[in-house]
Design an enzyme around this catalytic site. Structure first.
Site, short mmCIF file in Angstrom:
data_model
loop_
_atom_site.label_atom_id
_atom_site.label_comp_id
_atom_site.label_asym_id
_atom_site.label_seq_id
_atom_site.Cartn_x
_atom_site.Cartn_y
_atom_site.Cartn_z
N SER A 27 46.61 23.24 74.02
CA SER A 27 47.67 24.31 74.47
C SER A 27 47.41 25.09 75.68
O SER A 27 47.87 25.03 76.68
CB SER A 27 47.97 25.14 73.23
OG SER A 27 48.71 24.46 72.24
N LYS A 76 48.80 29.46 60.43
CA LYS A 76 49.93 29.47 60.64
C LYS A 76 51.03 30.16 59.44
O LYS A 76 51.97 30.73 59.82
CB LYS A 76 50.59 27.80 60.90
CG LYS A 76 50.08 27.32 61.95
CD LYS A 76 50.84 26.27 61.97
CE LYS A 76 50.51 25.58 63.56
NZ LYS A 76 50.95 24.18 63.77
N ASN A 97 53.88 29.12 64.26
CA ASN A 97 53.00 28.77 65.56
C ASN A 97 53.38 29.67 66.77
O ASN A 97 52.71 29.42 67.61
CB ASN A 97 53.29 27.41 65.76
CG ASN A 97 54.59 26.91 66.56
OD1 ASN A 97 55.56 27.54 66.19
ND2 ASN A 97 54.59 26.04 67.44
N ASP A 112 57.44 24.24 66.20
CA ASP A 112 56.88 22.80 65.57
C ASP A 112 58.15 21.96 65.38
O ASP A 112 58.15 20.90 65.68
CB ASP A 112 55.87 22.88 64.41
CG ASP A 112 54.53 23.35 65.20
OD1 ASP A 112 54.18 23.09 66.13
OD2 ASP A 112 53.60 23.82 64.20
N GLY A 136 52.59 12.31 53.92
CA GLY A 136 51.54 13.84 53.87
C GLY A 136 52.59 14.86 53.57
O GLY A 136 53.81 14.62 53.30
N ALA A 137 51.79 15.91 53.10
CA ALA A 137 52.77 17.28 52.50
C ALA A 137 51.75 18.39 52.94
O ALA A 137 52.06 19.48 52.25
CB ALA A 137 52.70 16.83 51.06
N GLY A 138 51.24 18.41 54.09
CA GLY A 138 50.59 19.73 54.61
C GLY A 138 51.56 20.56 55.17
O GLY A 138 52.76 20.26 55.41
N GLY A 139 50.84 21.35 56.14
CA GLY A 139 51.91 22.21 56.99
C GLY A 139 52.80 21.42 58.09
O GLY A 139 54.07 21.97 58.30
N ALA A 140 52.23 20.35 58.68
CA ALA A 140 53.19 19.61 59.69
C ALA A 140 54.22 18.89 58.93
O ALA A 140 55.54 18.78 59.44
CB ALA A 140 52.27 18.66 60.54
N TYR A 231 48.22 12.76 67.83
CA TYR A 231 48.57 12.42 69.44
C TYR A 231 47.08 12.06 69.89
O TYR A 231 45.79 12.60 69.60
CB TYR A 231 48.94 13.70 70.17
CG TYR A 231 48.23 15.03 69.68
CD1 TYR A 231 48.83 15.74 68.90
CD2 TYR A 231 47.30 15.42 70.43
CE1 TYR A 231 48.49 16.98 68.69
CE2 TYR A 231 46.55 16.43 70.01
CZ TYR A 231 47.17 17.31 69.29
OH TYR A 231 46.67 18.69 69.11
P1 NAP Z 1 47.22 19.42 56.49
O1 NAP Z 1 47.94 20.75 56.11
O2 NAP Z 1 45.56 19.54 56.58
O3 NAP Z 1 47.75 18.54 55.58
C1 NAP Z 1 47.10 17.09 56.08
C2 NAP Z 1 48.04 16.12 55.19
O4 NAP Z 1 47.52 14.72 55.20
C3 NAP Z 1 47.64 16.44 53.48
O5 NAP Z 1 49.05 16.06 52.88
C4 NAP Z 1 46.57 15.32 53.00
O6 NAP Z 1 46.87 14.82 51.48
C5 NAP Z 1 46.91 14.15 54.04
N1 NAP Z 1 45.66 13.38 54.32
C6 NAP Z 1 44.65 13.85 54.62
N2 NAP Z 1 43.67 13.03 54.82
C7 NAP Z 1 44.33 11.85 54.50
C8 NAP Z 1 43.83 10.56 54.24
N3 NAP Z 1 42.51 10.23 54.45
N4 NAP Z 1 44.77 9.60 53.77
C9 NAP Z 1 45.88 10.06 53.38
N5 NAP Z 1 46.36 11.30 53.31
C10 NAP Z 1 45.70 12.22 53.69
O7 NAP Z 1 47.54 19.10 57.93
P2 NAP Z 1 48.88 19.47 59.17
O8 NAP Z 1 48.58 20.70 59.76
O9 NAP Z 1 49.95 19.17 58.24
O10 NAP Z 1 48.30 18.23 60.18
C11 NAP Z 1 48.63 16.81 59.92
C12 NAP Z 1 48.65 16.13 61.18
O11 NAP Z 1 49.71 16.34 62.13
C13 NAP Z 1 47.23 16.23 62.01
O12 NAP Z 1 46.54 15.19 62.62
C14 NAP Z 1 47.78 17.35 63.16
O13 NAP Z 1 46.94 17.07 64.38
C15 NAP Z 1 49.06 16.76 63.36
N6 NAP Z 1 49.95 17.64 63.90
C16 NAP Z 1 50.68 17.32 65.24
C17 NAP Z 1 51.39 18.28 65.72
C18 NAP Z 1 52.13 17.87 66.94
O14 NAP Z 1 52.68 18.82 67.60
N7 NAP Z 1 52.03 16.42 67.36
C19 NAP Z 1 51.66 19.56 65.15
C20 NAP Z 1 51.16 19.92 63.99
C21 NAP Z 1 50.30 19.15 63.25
P3 NAP Z 1 46.31 15.51 50.54
O15 NAP Z 1 47.23 16.90 49.92
O16 NAP Z 1 46.41 14.57 49.34
O17 NAP Z 1 44.93 16.29 50.92
#
Ligand code: NAP
Length: 293
Positions: A27, A76, A97, A112, A136-140, A231
């Site tokens: 950023s 966030k 964000n 986002d 995936g089920a995190g913040g993104a 990315y």
């Molecule tokens: P987060 O909240 O930590 O969530 C991560 C998710 O990925 C969880 O659901 C986790 O599963 C899963 N995961 C983690 N390691 C794994 C593995 N080895 N195998 C399978 N599943 C796995 O992270 P987030 O903020 O959502 O971000 C996720 C990704 O999106 C990051 O790489 C981030 O850089 C990217 N992102 C990109 C942008 C953009 O503008 N391009 C914006 C935001 C985020 P569990 O629940 O089982 O732990």
């Protein structure tokens, strides 16, 4: 690139990034390049701030007359509670964000999700009426799911390593389960077969040697769009696998650039220069990977 800004002065506008860590973030490179290219008298600085210090940091920025801030991991969700006003996009996703400081008020917003929608549209796809699969089920994952629902997606199917987190995301965004469903490993092939857009919202692909987020033998629907939120300056494993299966695929750079350009709209009332930001991000990614100037 020529820096068209005047020298910093008391009139210079401050924008900040609040997170921990912040050294992984592109950023500052994107926003500073955009300020320099447009001649906007502003500076963008990143601050590593703990959860405990976040309220004081936000109050401090407001007191200093900052225009706005970006908020990144892990703040966030916390940032929402600090705002006096929450924009509908941030209400929908449950996270912010972007913060804007307006006459002593703190406004929280979320660009986002809309960044994701813009990236999908640029790739020539629409979300209205389609089925989307999110890995995936995190913040993104939550941000892109909320935005896809707001953009008219018919169904969003969420698959996550830990099933309970996918169920939690679904019940939070769609308590009656009308358009959102958590899918387990056994239902994944069927879910993918009907998908028009498939999103990797896990960090898999971030580190060299990471596997693709789907097993290699998992069939992908050839007409679909694959979006990797990861990315990188080079093709990610998910993008590579999707292209090999005949899908159109993009990585997370365009979403990242668009969320930054849309943050300008919140702060300054006009969308930021997207291509300037995109070039700055590419240069920063290559520099970080050790293969750039
Ligand atoms: P987060 O909240 O930590 O969530 C991560 C998710 O990925 C969880 O659901 C986790 O599963 C899963 N995961 C983690 N390691 C794994 C593995 N080895 N195998 C399978 N599943 C796995 O992270 P987030 O903020 O959502 O971000 C996720 C990704 O999106 C990051 O790489 C981030 O850089 C990217 N992102 C990109 C942008 C953009 O503008 N391009 C914006 C935001 C985020 P569990 O629940 O089982 O732990």
């Amino acid at each position: 690139m020529t820096d068209r800004r005047p020298p910093a002065s008391p009139a210079t506008v401050l924008c900040a990034l609040l997170g921990s860590p912040v050294d992984h973030s592109g950023s500052p490179a994107m926003h500073d390049a955009a300020f320099a290219a447009t001649g906007r008298d502003a500076r963008y600085l990143a601050f590593d701030v703990s959860a405990r210090d976040l309220p004081a940091a936000v109050r401090g920025l407001a007191a200093l007359g900052a225009a706005g801030a970006n908020v990144t991991i892990p703040h966030k969700e916390r940032a929402l509670a600090l705002a006096g006003e929450v924009a509908p996009r941030a209400q929908r996703s449950g996270s912010a964000n972007v913060l804007a400081f307006r006459a002593g008020r703190v406004v929280a917003d979320d660009t986002d999700g809309e960044g994701f929608v813009r990236a999908v549209a640029e790739a020539g796809f629409g979300l209205s009426g389609v089925t989307m699969v999110v890995l995936g089920a995190g913040g993104a994952a939550r941000a892109v799911t909320a935005a896809a629902l707001a953009a008219g997606a018919r169904r969003v199917l969420v698959h996550n390593r830990s099933a309970e987190r996918a169920v939690e995301l679904v019940s939070r965004l769609d308590p009656h389960g009308r358009r959102l469903r958590a899918v387990g490993r056994h239902d994944l092939a069927e879910a993918l077969a009907g998908a028009a857009v498939i999103v990797n919202a896990t960090p898999l692909g971030l580190r060299p040697g990471d596997p693709a987020p789907l097993p290699g033998d998992q069939p992908l629907p050839p007409g679909a769009l694959a979006v990797d939120l990861v990315y990188a300056p080079h093709e990610t494993p998910f993008v590579r696998a999707a292209r090999a299966a005949g899908l159109r695929a993009v990585d997370g750079r365009r979403m990242l650039v668009w969320q930054a350009a849309l943050a300008w709209e919140v702060w300054f009332g006009e969308i930021g220069p997207v291509e300037v930001m995109a070039r700055a991000l590419d240069q920063w990614l290559h520099r970080r990977a050790g293969d750039g100037p």
